[in-house]
Design a protein around this motif. Structure first.
Motif, PDB file in Angstrom:
ATOM      1  N   VAL A  60       0.818  -1.194   0.059  1.00  0.00           N
ATOM      2  CA  VAL A  60      -0.009  -0.154  -0.163  1.00  0.00           C
ATOM      3  C   VAL A  60       0.658   1.237  -0.243  1.00  0.00           C
ATOM      4  O   VAL A  60       0.308   2.299  -0.173  1.00  0.00           O
ATOM      5  CB  VAL A  60      -0.925  -0.006   1.222  1.00  0.00           C
ATOM      6  CG1 VAL A  60      -2.009  -1.104   1.165  1.00  0.00           C
ATOM      7  CG2 VAL A  60      -0.222   0.035   2.520  1.00  0.00           C
ATOM      8  N   ASP A  61       2.309   1.222   0.311  1.00  0.00           N
ATOM      9  CA  ASP A  61       3.005   2.466   0.348  1.00  0.00           C
ATOM     10  C   ASP A  61       4.028   2.567  -0.665  1.00  0.00           C
ATOM     11  O   ASP A  61       4.888   3.348  -0.371  1.00  0.00           O
ATOM     12  CB  ASP A  61       3.699   2.180   1.676  1.00  0.00           C
ATOM     13  CG  ASP A  61       2.970   2.835   2.617  1.00  0.00           C
ATOM     14  OD1 ASP A  61       1.888   3.307   2.545  1.00  0.00           O
ATOM     15  OD2 ASP A  61       3.514   2.831   3.768  1.00  0.00           O
ATOM     16  N   GLY A  62       3.773   2.391  -2.050  1.00  0.00           N
ATOM     17  CA  GLY A  62       4.779   2.492  -2.924  1.00  0.00           C
ATOM     18  C   GLY A  62       5.178   1.668  -3.889  1.00  0.00           C
ATOM     19  O   GLY A  62       4.927   1.768  -5.160  1.00  0.00           O
ATOM     20  N   PRO A  63       5.833   0.691  -3.566  1.00  0.00           N
ATOM     21  CA  PRO A  63       6.476  -0.448  -4.431  1.00  0.00           C
ATOM     22  C   PRO A  63       5.715  -1.248  -5.312  1.00  0.00           C
ATOM     23  O   PRO A  63       5.790  -1.566  -6.465  1.00  0.00           O
ATOM     24  CB  PRO A  63       7.070  -1.451  -3.302  1.00  0.00           C
ATOM     25  CG  PRO A  63       7.571  -0.573  -2.475  1.00  0.00           C
ATOM     26  CD  PRO A  63       6.482   0.440  -2.219  1.00  0.00           C
ATOM     27  N   GLU A  72      -6.963  -0.943  -7.167  1.00  0.00           N
ATOM     28  CA  GLU A  72      -7.972  -2.022  -7.096  1.00  0.00           C
ATOM     29  C   GLU A  72      -7.281  -3.289  -7.194  1.00  0.00           C
ATOM     30  O   GLU A  72      -7.360  -4.275  -6.516  1.00  0.00           O
ATOM     31  CB  GLU A  72      -8.931  -2.088  -8.135  1.00  0.00           C
ATOM     32  CG  GLU A  72      -9.870  -1.039  -8.032  1.00  0.00           C
ATOM     33  CD  GLU A  72     -10.706  -1.375  -6.777  1.00  0.00           C
ATOM     34  OE1 GLU A  72     -11.170  -2.500  -6.486  1.00  0.00           O
ATOM     35  OE2 GLU A  72     -10.835  -0.138  -6.033  1.00  0.00           O
ATOM     36  N   LEU A  73      -6.007  -3.358  -7.912  1.00  0.00           N
ATOM     37  CA  LEU A  73      -5.193  -4.611  -7.979  1.00  0.00           C
ATOM     38  C   LEU A  73      -4.120  -4.589  -6.864  1.00  0.00           C
ATOM     39  O   LEU A  73      -4.126  -5.745  -6.335  1.00  0.00           O
ATOM     40  CB  LEU A  73      -4.209  -4.504  -9.419  1.00  0.00           C
ATOM     41  CG  LEU A  73      -3.434  -5.580  -9.575  1.00  0.00           C
ATOM     42  CD1 LEU A  73      -4.344  -6.878  -9.767  1.00  0.00           C
ATOM     43  CD2 LEU A  73      -2.728  -5.607 -11.007  1.00  0.00           C
ATOM     44  N   ALA A  74      -4.025  -3.538  -6.316  1.00  0.00           N
ATOM     45  CA  ALA A  74      -3.317  -3.448  -5.040  1.00  0.00           C
ATOM     46  C   ALA A  74      -3.927  -4.183  -3.843  1.00  0.00           C
ATOM     47  O   ALA A  74      -3.730  -5.019  -2.948  1.00  0.00           O
ATOM     48  CB  ALA A  74      -2.841  -2.254  -4.303  1.00  0.00           C
ATOM     49  N   GLU A  80      -5.447 -11.190  -1.223  1.00  0.00           N
ATOM     50  CA  GLU A  80      -4.934 -12.579  -1.197  1.00  0.00           C
ATOM     51  C   GLU A  80      -3.717 -12.856  -0.191  1.00  0.00           C
ATOM     52  O   GLU A  80      -3.651 -13.926   0.310  1.00  0.00           O
ATOM     53  CB  GLU A  80      -4.228 -12.695  -2.636  1.00  0.00           C
ATOM     54  CG  GLU A  80      -5.177 -12.659  -3.779  1.00  0.00           C
ATOM     55  CD  GLU A  80      -4.654 -12.576  -4.996  1.00  0.00           C
ATOM     56  OE1 GLU A  80      -3.288 -12.313  -5.126  1.00  0.00           O
ATOM     57  OE2 GLU A  80      -5.170 -12.909  -6.323  1.00  0.00           O
ATOM     58  N   LEU A  81      -2.971 -11.758   0.332  1.00  0.00           N
ATOM     59  CA  LEU A  81      -1.874 -11.885   1.223  1.00  0.00           C
ATOM     60  C   LEU A  81      -2.760 -12.110   2.581  1.00  0.00           C
ATOM     61  O   LEU A  81      -1.935 -13.152   3.316  1.00  0.00           O
ATOM     62  CB  LEU A  81      -1.088 -10.791   1.392  1.00  0.00           C
ATOM     63  CG  LEU A  81       0.025 -10.819   2.468  1.00  0.00           C
ATOM     64  CD1 LEU A  81       0.990 -11.642   2.109  1.00  0.00           C
ATOM     65  CD2 LEU A  81       0.703  -9.309   2.479  1.00  0.00           C
ATOM     66  N   GLU A  82      -3.834 -11.631   2.797  1.00  0.00           N
ATOM     67  CA  GLU A  82      -4.556 -11.719   3.988  1.00  0.00           C
ATOM     68  C   GLU A  82      -5.129 -13.287   4.172  1.00  0.00           C
ATOM     69  O   GLU A  82      -4.891 -14.219   5.206  1.00  0.00           O
ATOM     70  CB  GLU A  82      -5.607 -10.845   4.384  1.00  0.00           C
ATOM     71  CG  GLU A  82      -6.377 -11.117   5.664  1.00  0.00           C
ATOM     72  CD  GLU A  82      -7.293 -10.235   6.031  1.00  0.00           C
ATOM     73  OE1 GLU A  82      -7.996 -10.184   6.953  1.00  0.00           O
ATOM     74  OE2 GLU A  82      -7.856  -9.594   5.126  1.00  0.00           O
ATOM     75  N   SER A  83      -5.614 -13.572   3.175  1.00  0.00           N
ATOM     76  CA  SER A  83      -6.299 -15.006   2.914  1.00  0.00           C
ATOM     77  C   SER A  83      -5.146 -16.069   2.889  1.00  0.00           C
ATOM     78  O   SER A  83      -5.388 -16.976   3.645  1.00  0.00           O
ATOM     79  CB  SER A  83      -6.893 -15.357   1.601  1.00  0.00           C
ATOM     80  OG  SER A  83      -7.932 -14.460   1.333  1.00  0.00           O
ATOM     81  N   ASP A  84      -3.909 -15.808   2.147  1.00  0.00           N
ATOM     82  CA  ASP A  84      -2.855 -16.739   2.499  1.00  0.00           C
ATOM     83  C   ASP A  84      -2.627 -16.672   3.993  1.00  0.00           C
ATOM     84  O   ASP A  84      -2.024 -18.080   4.424  1.00  0.00           O
ATOM     85  CB  ASP A  84      -1.660 -16.358   1.569  1.00  0.00           C
ATOM     86  CG  ASP A  84      -0.736 -17.298   1.572  1.00  0.00           C
ATOM     87  OD1 ASP A  84      -0.845 -18.413   1.968  1.00  0.00           O
ATOM     88  OD2 ASP A  84       0.680 -17.010   1.154  1.00  0.00           O
ATOM     89  N   THR A  85      -2.330 -15.622   4.662  1.00  0.00           N
ATOM     90  CA  THR A  85      -1.871 -15.739   6.163  1.00  0.00           C
ATOM     91  C   THR A  85      -3.000 -16.403   6.968  1.00  0.00           C
ATOM     92  O   THR A  85      -2.298 -17.185   7.749  1.00  0.00           O
ATOM     93  CB  THR A  85      -2.013 -14.240   6.331  1.00  0.00           C
ATOM     94  OG1 THR A  85      -0.901 -13.429   5.662  1.00  0.00           O
ATOM     95  CG2 THR A  85      -1.453 -14.199   8.024  1.00  0.00           C
ATOM     96  N   LEU A 127      -5.616   2.251   1.241  1.00  0.00           N
ATOM     97  CA  LEU A 127      -5.976   2.405  -0.207  1.00  0.00           C
ATOM     98  C   LEU A 127      -7.101   3.279  -0.191  1.00  0.00           C
ATOM     99  O   LEU A 127      -7.498   3.871  -1.432  1.00  0.00           O
ATOM    100  CB  LEU A 127      -6.217   1.085  -0.720  1.00  0.00           C
ATOM    101  CG  LEU A 127      -4.939  -0.039  -0.545  1.00  0.00           C
ATOM    102  CD1 LEU A 127      -5.507  -1.336  -0.989  1.00  0.00           C
ATOM    103  CD2 LEU A 127      -3.985   0.567  -1.666  1.00  0.00           C
ATOM    104  N   ASP A 128      -7.807   3.540   0.829  1.00  0.00           N
ATOM    105  CA  ASP A 128      -9.021   4.153   0.636  1.00  0.00           C
ATOM    106  C   ASP A 128      -8.996   5.871   1.231  1.00  0.00           C
ATOM    107  O   ASP A 128      -9.945   6.391   0.638  1.00  0.00           O
ATOM    108  CB  ASP A 128     -10.434   3.288   1.556  1.00  0.00           C
ATOM    109  CG  ASP A 128     -10.415   2.019   1.068  1.00  0.00           C
ATOM    110  OD1 ASP A 128     -10.155   1.747  -0.151  1.00  0.00           O
ATOM    111  OD2 ASP A 128     -10.712   1.068   1.922  1.00  0.00           O
TER     112      ASP A 128
END
Length: 305
Positions: A60-63, A72-74, A80-85, A127-128
Motif C-alpha cells: 500500500v505504500d509505493g512499491p 484495485e489490483l493492490a 490474497e496476502l490476508e487469505s494466505d496468512t 488504499l481508501d
C-alpha cells in the motif's frame, strides 16, 4: 524394510525464518538492533512478525504502485496476502516464505485472526483514505501498530507457559508502545505522507498551517504513550526486557529530537537517530544505565535535529 524419508519441513522452516530476518535487517536498523538483544527463539518470532507487516505495508505504500499496480489490483493482492496468512495459520504451511514464517510464529505463540484481521483492515484504509477523523485514526493505529505490539507480547511470554497471556497491564503497555512507534513515524514522515502518498494521518492537521503548537500537541500525545509503555517494560520476561527497553529508548530519542526540531523543518526533514547514538543507547541498556524516563515536560528550544 521401508525407510522413512527425512523431513524437509525443518529446512523450509529455517529458510523462511532466514527470509524474514533479511527483511528486518534491510528495512529497519532500529528494530534490527533491538532484536539482536533477544534470545534466538524470541528473535526469530519478532522478525517473523515484522517481515509480514513490512511486506503488507509495501503493498500500500509505493512499491506495488511503482510496479504498475493500480489501487484495485493492490487491494486484490492485499486480500490474497490476508487469505494466505489465515490459511497458513490454520494449516501450518504457505508457499510464501514470509507468510510461512509468520504463521509458524502465530501457531507457536498463540494468536490468529483476532489480531491479523484488524491489521489488514488498517492496511486497506491506506488504499481508501487520504484523511482521518479521530475515530478512523484510532482504528487505524490499533490495527496497524497496537495489534503488532500484542503479537510481539505473545512472542515474549509464550515460553513462560502462558500462550494465551492476557494480563491487562502488559497488554496496555504493548498497545501503548505500538501506538507510540506508529505516531512517531507519522511525525517523521509528514512530508512524504502528504506530498508523495497524499495522506494526512493526524486528524485536523494541515501541513499548510502546521505550527509549533500543533507539533507540541502531537509530541505530547506520543510522550503519553511512551510513558504508559515505560511502566510495563520491567514486567516483561527477562529475555525481552533489554530489547524492548532499547526500542523504547530509540523512539524516546526520536520523540525528543522531533520536539526540538522547528515545525517548519519537521515538514521537510525526516528526523533520524545517528548510528553512534543508537550504539550508545544500546550500550547503556546492556549496562543497566538507561532508565526508562518520563520526558513529558522535557522541551528544549532552538535545538537541531
Amino acid at each position: 524394510m521401508n525407510q522413512t524419508a527425512p523431513s524437509r519441513l525443518p529446512l523450509y522452516d529455517a529458510t523462511a525464518e532466514a527470509a524474514s530476518g533479511v527483511v528486518i535487517e534491510r528495512y529497519s536498523t532500529s528494530f534490527g538492533l533491538a532484536s539482536r538483544l533477544l534470545t534466538k527463539h524470541t528473535r526469530e518470532h519478532i522478525r517473523n512478525v515484522y517481515a509480514l507487516v513490512r511486506v503488507a505495508d509495501e503493498v500500500v505504500d509505493g512499491p506495488a504502485t511503482e510496479a504498475g499496480l493500480d489501487h484495485e489490483l493492490a487491494r486484490t493482492v492485499l486480500d490474497e496476502l490476508e487469505s494466505d496468512t489465515e490459511r497458513a495459520i490454520a494449516l501450518g504451511f504457505s508457499v510464501n516464505p514470509v507468510v510461512h514464517a509468520f504463521a509458524r510464529t502465530a501457531r507457536v505463540t498463540g494468536f490468529g485472526p483476532e489480531l491479523t484481521r484488524p491489521f489488514f483492515a488498517s492496511m486497506r484504509m491506506d488504499l481508501d483514505r487520504t484523511e482521518h477523523d479521530q475515530e478512523s485514526f484510532d482504528r487505524y493505529v490499533y490495527g496497524s501498530a497496537e495489534v503488532v505490539g500484542l503479537m510481539c507480547l505473545r512472542a515474549f511470554v509464550y515460553r513462560a507457559g502462558r500462550p494465551t497471556f492476557d494480563d491487562a497491564v502488559l497488554v496496555d503497555g504493548a498497545r501503548a508502545l505500538g501506538a507510540a512507534f506508529q505516531k512517531v513515524n507519522f511525525l517523521r514522515d509528514l512530508h512524504a505522507d502528504f506530498e508523495v502518498l497524499g495522506r494526512s494521518y493526524f486528524p485536523g492537521v494541515d501541513l499548510r498551517t502546521f505550527d509549533e503548537a500543533t507539533k507540541d500537541r502531537l509530541v505530547a500525545d506520543v510522550q503519553a504513550d511512551l510513558d504508559r509503555a515505560a511502566t510495563t517494560v520491567r514486567l516483561l520476561p527477562a529475555d525481552a526486557r533489554n530489547a524492548v527497553g532499547l526500542a523504547h529508548a530509540l523512539f524516546q530519542e526520536l520523540n525528543d529530537r522531533i520536539a526540538v526540531t522547528p515545525a517548519h523543518r519537521l515538514i521537510t526533514t525526516r528526523v533520524r537517530v545517528p548510528n553512534p547514538v543508537k550504539a550508545r543507547l544500546a550500550a547503556q541498556v546492556l549496562a543497566g544505565r538507561a532508565p526508562l524516563r518520563s520526558h513529558a515536560t522535557h522541551h528544549r528550544t532552538g535545538g537541531t535535529a
